[in-house]
Each structure stands twice: as C-alpha cells, then as structure tokens.
Design a protein around this motif. Sequence first.
Motif, PDB file in Angstrom:
ATOM      1  N   GLY A  63       8.046   7.235  -0.487  1.00 32.64           N
ATOM      2  CA  GLY A  63       6.684   7.322  -1.001  1.00 32.64           C
ATOM      3  C   GLY A  63       6.415   6.425  -2.192  1.00 32.64           C
ATOM      4  O   GLY A  63       5.457   6.632  -2.928  1.00 32.64           O
ATOM      5  N   ASN A  93       2.751   5.109  -2.928  1.00 29.43           N
ATOM      6  CA  ASN A  93       1.792   6.209  -2.911  1.00 29.43           C
ATOM      7  C   ASN A  93       1.845   7.077  -4.144  1.00 29.43           C
ATOM      8  O   ASN A  93       0.944   7.873  -4.368  1.00 29.43           O
ATOM      9  N   ASP A  94       2.895   6.981  -4.922  1.00 28.24           N
ATOM     10  CA  ASP A  94       3.023   7.841  -6.088  1.00 28.24           C
ATOM     11  C   ASP A  94       2.206   7.267  -7.241  1.00 28.24           C
ATOM     12  O   ASP A  94       2.434   6.132  -7.681  1.00 28.24           O
ATOM     13  N   ARG A 142       2.722   3.847  -9.573  1.00 30.96           N
ATOM     14  CA  ARG A 142       1.662   2.821  -9.621  1.00 30.96           C
ATOM     15  C   ARG A 142       1.232   2.555 -11.068  1.00 30.96           C
ATOM     16  O   ARG A 142       1.036   1.406 -11.466  1.00 30.96           O
ATOM     17  N   ALA A 144       0.809  -1.214   0.000  1.00 26.71           N
ATOM     18  CA  ALA A 144       0.000   0.000   0.000  1.00 26.71           C
ATOM     19  C   ALA A 144       0.844   1.266   0.000  1.00 26.71           C
ATOM     20  O   ALA A 144       0.355   2.326  -0.330  1.00 26.71           O
ATOM     21  N   ASN A 145       2.125   1.182   0.358  1.00 26.22           N
ATOM     22  CA  ASN A 145       2.930   2.387   0.459  1.00 26.22           C
ATOM     23  C   ASN A 145       3.572   2.809  -0.863  1.00 26.22           C
ATOM     24  O   ASN A 145       4.477   3.630  -0.876  1.00 26.22           O
TER      25      ASN A 145
END
Length: 104
Positions: free
Chosen positions: A67, A6-7, A11, A3-4
């Motif tokens: 991130g 975040n960018d 992704r 889940a980390n």
Amino acid sequence: MPANVNDAAVRAFIDAVNAGDRVAFSEALTPDATMTDDGRERDLLQWAEREIFSANGRMDVVSTADGGRSLIADFTNDTWGAMRTRWTFTVEDGRIARFDTGQA
C-alpha cells in the motif's frame, strides 16, 4: 509518483522531502519517530538535515508494495548524487513512527 502510494502519511513524507519543507516533514512524523540508514540507527533530525534539507534531497518513487509503505525510489542529493534506495515505513495514527532506508 506512482498512484499506488496509497498511504497518506507516506505521501506527506515524500511531498515534504521533495518540497524541502522542514515543517511538513516534521508534521508527517510522530514526535518520537526513529529511523535507520543502511541498517544503522541514526538521529532522524540530524540525518534529515544532512541528507535531505541541506543537500537538496529528492525522492522519485520507482515502485511500491504494501500500500505504499514499502517502496523503491531514486534518491538524489547534492552530496551523493543519485542512488536507488529502498524505504519501509511504520505508520501509527496517520503519521510515520519509523522508517528504514538504504541502498537497494
């Protein structure tokens, strides 16, 4: 995928690789994106065709930092099999401008 990551650009890159989607891959990159593999500059589109699309490449993220702009992934393709790899991404305006990868 952890889940980390975040960018959103990273992704999108990972999703495109895992789907074998050349269009989504190109859309995740800036028009002048560059890359290195094991410290050597490569032609990004030729490298992607050889290592990802023609060889059924896939990334399974193991861990992330920054991130999600730095990560360790198990990268698998039909040419080399599975290997632990490191990836570092430079993101500009929501797209990947550069990535550096290599064996971890």
